[in-house]
Each structure stands twice: as structure tokens, then as C-alpha cells.
Write an enzyme that holds these catalytic residues in place. Structure first.
Site, PDB file in Angstrom:
ATOM      1  N   GLU A  97       6.794  -7.124 -11.258  1.00 52.77           N
ATOM      2  CA  GLU A  97       6.396  -5.722 -10.722  1.00 52.77           C
ATOM      3  C   GLU A  97       7.439  -4.610 -11.209  1.00 52.77           C
ATOM      4  O   GLU A  97       8.164  -4.546 -10.795  1.00 52.77           O
ATOM      5  CB  GLU A  97       6.270  -5.800  -9.454  1.00 52.77           C
ATOM      6  CG  GLU A  97       5.346  -6.923  -8.737  1.00 52.77           C
ATOM      7  CD  GLU A  97       3.970  -6.700  -8.954  1.00 52.77           C
ATOM      8  OE1 GLU A  97       3.572  -5.463  -9.043  1.00 52.77           O
ATOM      9  OE2 GLU A  97       3.110  -7.634  -8.804  1.00 52.77           O
ATOM     10  N   CYS A 127       7.888   3.662  -7.308  1.00 52.81           N
ATOM     11  CA  CYS A 127       7.206   3.062  -8.833  1.00 52.81           C
ATOM     12  C   CYS A 127       5.954   3.497  -9.024  1.00 52.81           C
ATOM     13  O   CYS A 127       5.616   3.737 -10.422  1.00 52.81           O
ATOM     14  CB  CYS A 127       7.380   1.691  -8.610  1.00 52.81           C
ATOM     15  SG  CYS A 127       6.086   0.924  -7.379  1.00 52.81           S
TER      16      CYS A 127
END
Ligand code: NAD
Length: 493
Positions: free
Chosen positions: A228, A262
Site C-alpha cells: 500500500e 496517502c
């Protein structure tokens, strides 16, 4: 529940020694081999313990996050860390029995009367390495999927949030046996040791650069990974979008956690000519959300002086190379920065900035920004935005604002990104029935909901032969009987 002395507030735990990391891994590995499957009741009970941990200790965890950031509202931690975890737990507990059930599959005629199903089994020991920006959600989120799938979990949270990591280590040790779920602490060296263990799966959340090292380390043991990662997530405004509404949503997505998200919109494409109107709408939106920055308890600090210096450097370079950098100020009359120190976090509350005229030779347009700075680029035709996106590494997220469905579908069809939210930012991460993950440089593999459960399970195919099977007709010695049976089988396809 296992008794263990509670840490004093603010007390850090020392790094976990390499011998201890080995010992914990071996204990989890042995337990996973001694009991390869975990009954539904055991999985549910572990998830319920995790839920109790959160319910009983959310305020302490939020205080630890606050201490790590300097300034970070416990309400932000409530919505962005705890609420997402609670939603993940609720949905997982609701659907777990169905996910665990063997999935019957149709058997093709040529194999009948055999029967077949897919049995989802735990992989074994799953390592989780997590970052600092949402330090509870990104540490415990992967653990929910991994525990639901019946695995053991070895977690290494970030060294940049030492209070939160120490609190997580303490609480996990209170609620779980070390061979079920444990936390090891330390910096890059401890993380690198975890990545080089012969794990059954490794979930890494962090930067693309470190993700590459993790993938290399995991490859030595053929450990499958879920990466991720980060990257530059674009937002695009269509000509007919509601500028005020879009500016508010972009400001919220950009400035939540001061841009240290993010999936924050990294930079923005707007139709050429609307720059001034957008700047005005964005300034107004920021003034409503955060009338002032320094000392504002709703506005998060940049995590360390080093991260703040990098952001200032990106702005300095952009200015020097000719960009128009507009730093946003406090609304006149808003509270003055407190005289007495609320901690060094105030010094790291960076004012948001808009940047016009940013170009590809600026680091601002090369690196993930990860701060409250928004480059705005004008486009004449949608093609320019699409070409720019496709000429760069595939982003983690993409945001599109507008009302014309044909344009929306064109953007969806012509770009590849980890996920998309239309007419808002960030929200696809909160939808439990959507897989969450990146693509290309923004990562691989997705979790959340059933996709996460499947990711952390082995889908074992099982075929049960019938005693009425005619398969022996195809055994050697080959001859006329084989040819006859084969010609019948071919007709069944
Ligand atoms: P980072 O890559 O610096 O660190 C993440 C973790 O990796 C830390 O726990 C660290 O100790 C560990 N680590 C450091 N060196 C290692 C090594 N050699 N081997 C294994 N692990 C190592 O990332 P960060 O600064 O903590 O987080 C910010 C980055 O994370 C941003 O790029 C952001 O986009 C990304 N991120 C992605 C997601 C997502 O879901 N895709 C979520 C949050 C953050």
C-alpha cells in the site's frame, strides 16, 4: 486477557531486539502450523477482543497520536482512524460466517459426478509494517482482515509515532497472546528484519521507495506481499462543476491531517481561465475550515521538523524556478497564536499554499507532496490532463468533479488509478464493500471487506471424486476405448 503492566503516559518502549523478533515469529509460526485452520468462533472472538481494545482505549490512543504529532485533534483521530476501524470490524463481524463458508463451484460435465468447492484457509503468519500518518488505522486495519482470515499477526508500527506504537504494543499484549497477535517496535532496521522473515504474507503501507526494498526482501522467501504505497493523486475539475463546492471538498481532502494523507489530492487540473476564481473559492473554503493555522487545535502539525523542512524546500525551489506560490494567511481577527507553548507542534503547523505555474522540473511536481501545498494546473482540453496522468506513475487515487457523465466515463476509461471518488475526495477508502489499494507504483493488492479477507486467505480448491466416475476410461494403455471416450468428452465442452 493477559495481565501486563501498563506503560506510564508518554513512556516509550525500547526497540524490540532482533532475538525477540525471531522468538515471536517462531512462536507464531509454530502455532500456525500446529493449528493451520482457525474455527469461525476463534476468529470472531479475536475480532471482538480487538473491538474491545478500541472501545476501551480509544481516548488513550488518541492522546498518544496527539503527543506524537504535537497538534492533532483527537476528533480527527476519531473519524480517520477509529471510525474506519469500527466500520471495518462491524462489516467483517457481520459477514465473516459467509466469507468462511466453503464456496461451492459448478463442476463441468466432463468431470461429473465429482463435486468441488473452494475452501478459504489461513495463510499462517502475516507481517504488517505500518506508517505514521494514520498510525492506528493503518496498523490495525490490515490486522482486522488478517485475523478474520484466521492468521497470526506480527505488527511493526512506525518509529515516527513512538507514543502510539508503544501504546499499541502495550494494548495488543494485554488483549492477545503473543502467538496470536504481537507488536514489535523500532526503526528501519527492525522493519527490515520483519520484511526478511519467512512470513506467509506481508502487508506494507508506506512510501514507494521503501516498498521496493520490502518487495526485494520478501522475494528471498517467496513471501507474497500487499504493498500500500503512495504517489501523486490528481484531481480534475470539469468546466461545468460547482467551483465553490469542489474547492471546499478539495480543501478538506488536501488539508485533513495537513495533507499527510496517502490519498490526498496531490495536484489539481482546472480549465484554463478559472485559476483566479478557483483561488478565491479555495481561500474562502480554507477560511471556513481553518480560520487560522498556528495554534488551531483542528489543524494537524507536520510530523517532524525534517518533514517540514522538505515541504518548505519544495516551495522555495518552486518559487526560484518561477512558480507563483500563494501562502494562505489567517482570517483577520482570528485568535492569536497562544503565547504559552502548547508544545513544539505549533511550530510545525504549516500554512496551506496554492502554487500556480508549477512545471515538471520542480520537485513539487515530481515527488508526492504529503503536505498542505496544492499545485494548480490549467488545461485547455481534457486530453492534456489525461496525457499528463498517463505519462506518470499510476496514482493511488483520482478525483473528478463535474456533472457530465460522458466526461466522467471518459476519465474513468482513459486513466488507471488505485481508486476513484467522483465529486468528493477520500471517500472511496471508507466504503467497506470497495477494495482499497494501489496499482503500479502506488502498490499492489487490495484489502478492506471481503477482498481483504480473500487476500489474506488461501483459496484451496477441493475436488471430491465420485465412486461412479468413468475417469479410468482415459488411463493407458491408450487405444480405441480412449479415442471413443475422448470424442464424447470433446462434445461436452
Ligand atoms: P516509510 O516508507 O518511510 O515508512 C513506513 C514503514 O516502513 C515504517 O514502519 C518504517 O519503519 C518501515 N521501514 C523503513 N525502512 C524499511 C525497510 N528497509 N524495510 C522494511 N520496512 C521499512 O513511510 P512513511 O513516511 O511512514 O509514510 C508515508 C508514506 O506512506 C507516503 O508515501 C504515503 O503515501 C504512504 N502511505 C500509503 C498508504 C496507503 O494505504 N497506500 C497509507 C498511508 C501512507
Amino acid at each position: 486477557m493477559r495481565a501486563r503492566p501498563t506503560l506510564l503516559e508518554g513512556q516509550d518502549m525500547p526497540d524490540t531486539s532482533s532475538e525477540e523478533v525471531q522468538r515471536l515469529f517462531k512462536a507464531q509460526h509454530a502455532a500456525s502450523r500446529a493449528q493451520p485452520d482457525a474455527p469461525l468462533g476463534v476468529r470472531r472472538e479475536r475480532l471482538l477482543r480487538l473491538r474491545s481494545l478500541l472501545e476501551q482505549h480509544a481516548p488513550t490512543l488518541a492522546a498518544a497520536v496527539q503527543a506524537d504529532f504535537g497538534m492533532r485533534s483527537p476528533r480527527l483521530t476519531e473519524v480517520a482512524d477509529f471510525f474506519l476501524l469500527r466500520a471495518q470490524l462491524a462489516s467483517t463481524l457481520k459477514h465473516l460466517a459467509r466469507w468462511c463458508r466453503p464456496q461451492k463451484v459448478r463442476t463441468p460435465l466432463y468431470l461429473q459426478p465429482a463435486r468441488a468447492w473452494v475452501q478459504r484457509q489461513p495463510l499462517g503468519v502475516i507481517g504488517v509494517i505500518s506508517p505514521w500518518n494514520y498510525p492506528v488505522q493503518l496498523a490495525l486495519g490490515p490486522a482486522i482482515g488478517a485475523l478474520a482470515a484466521g492468521n497470526r499477526v506480527l505488527l511493526k508500527p512506525s518509529e515516527l509515532t513512538p507514543h502510539t506504537s508503544a501504546k499499541l504494543a502495550d494494548l495488543v499484549a494485554q488483549f492477545f497472546a503473543p502467538d496470536e497477535f504481537c507488536v514489535v517496535q523500532g526503526g528501519a532496521d527492525v522493519a527490515a528484519q520483519v520484511a526478511s522473515l519467512p512470513l506467509d504474507h506481508l502487508v506494507f503501507t508506506g512510501s514507494t521507495a521503501v516498498g521496493r526494498k520490502v518487495a526485494l526482501a520478501a522475494a528471498a522467501h517467496l513471501t507474497p506481499t500487499t504493498l500500500e504505497l503512495g504517489g501523486k493523486s490528481p484531481a480534475i475539475l470539469d468546466a461545468d462543476c460547482d467551483l465553490r463546492d469542489a474547492a471546499t471538498k478539495i480543501a478538506h481532502g488536501k488539508l485533513l491531517n495537513a495533507g499527510q494523507t496517502c490519498i490526498a489530492p496531490d495536484y489539481l487540473f482546472i480549465p484554463k481561465g478559472s485559476e483566479a476564481a478557483f483561488a478565491e473559492a479555495y481561500r474562502a473554503a480554507v477560511a471556513r475550515l481553518f480560520p487560522y493555522f498556528e495554534g488551531n487545535p483542528d489543524y494537524a502539525s507536520i510530523i517532524t521538523p525534517r518533514h517540514l523542512a522538505r515541504l518548505r524546500d519544495l516551495l522555495r525551489e518552486a518559487r526560484e524556478l518561477g512558480a507563483d506560490v500563494q501562502e494562505l494567511g489567517a482570517v483577520p481577527g482570528s485568535p492569536a497564536a497562544p503565547q504559552q507553548s502548547l508544545g513544539d507542534g505549533i511550530a510545525r503547523q504549516m500554512a496551506p499554499a496554492l502554487v500556480f505555474g508549477a512545471t515538471g522540473d520542480m520537485r513539487l511536481m515530481q515527488e508526492e507532496i504529503f503536505g498542505p501545498v496544492l499545485p494548480v494546473i490549467g488545461y485547455e482540453a481534457l486530453d492534456e490532463a489525461v496525457h499528463h496522468i498517463n505519462a506518470h506513475p499510476r496514482p493511488l487515487s483520482l478525483y473528478w468533479f463535474g456533472n457530465r457523465q460522458a466526461v466522467r466515463d471518459e476519465v474513468l476509461a482513459r486513466t488507471v488509478s488505485g481508486g476513484v471518488t467522483v465529486n468528493d475526495t477520500l471517500l472511496h477508502i471508507a466504503h467497506e464493500n470497495l477494495p482499497f489499494g494501489g496499482v503500479g507504483d502506488s502498490g499492489w493488492g487490495a484489502y478492506h471487506g471481503e477482498p481483504g479477507f480473500v487476500r489474506f486467505s488461501h483459496a484451496k480448491p477441493v475436488l471430491v471424486q465420485s465412486r461412479f466416475s468413468a475417469g479410468g476410461a482415459l488411463y493407458p494403455p491408450y487405444g480405441a476405448r480412449f479415442d471413443r471416450v475422448m470424442s464424447v468428452l470433446r462434445k461436452l465442452l
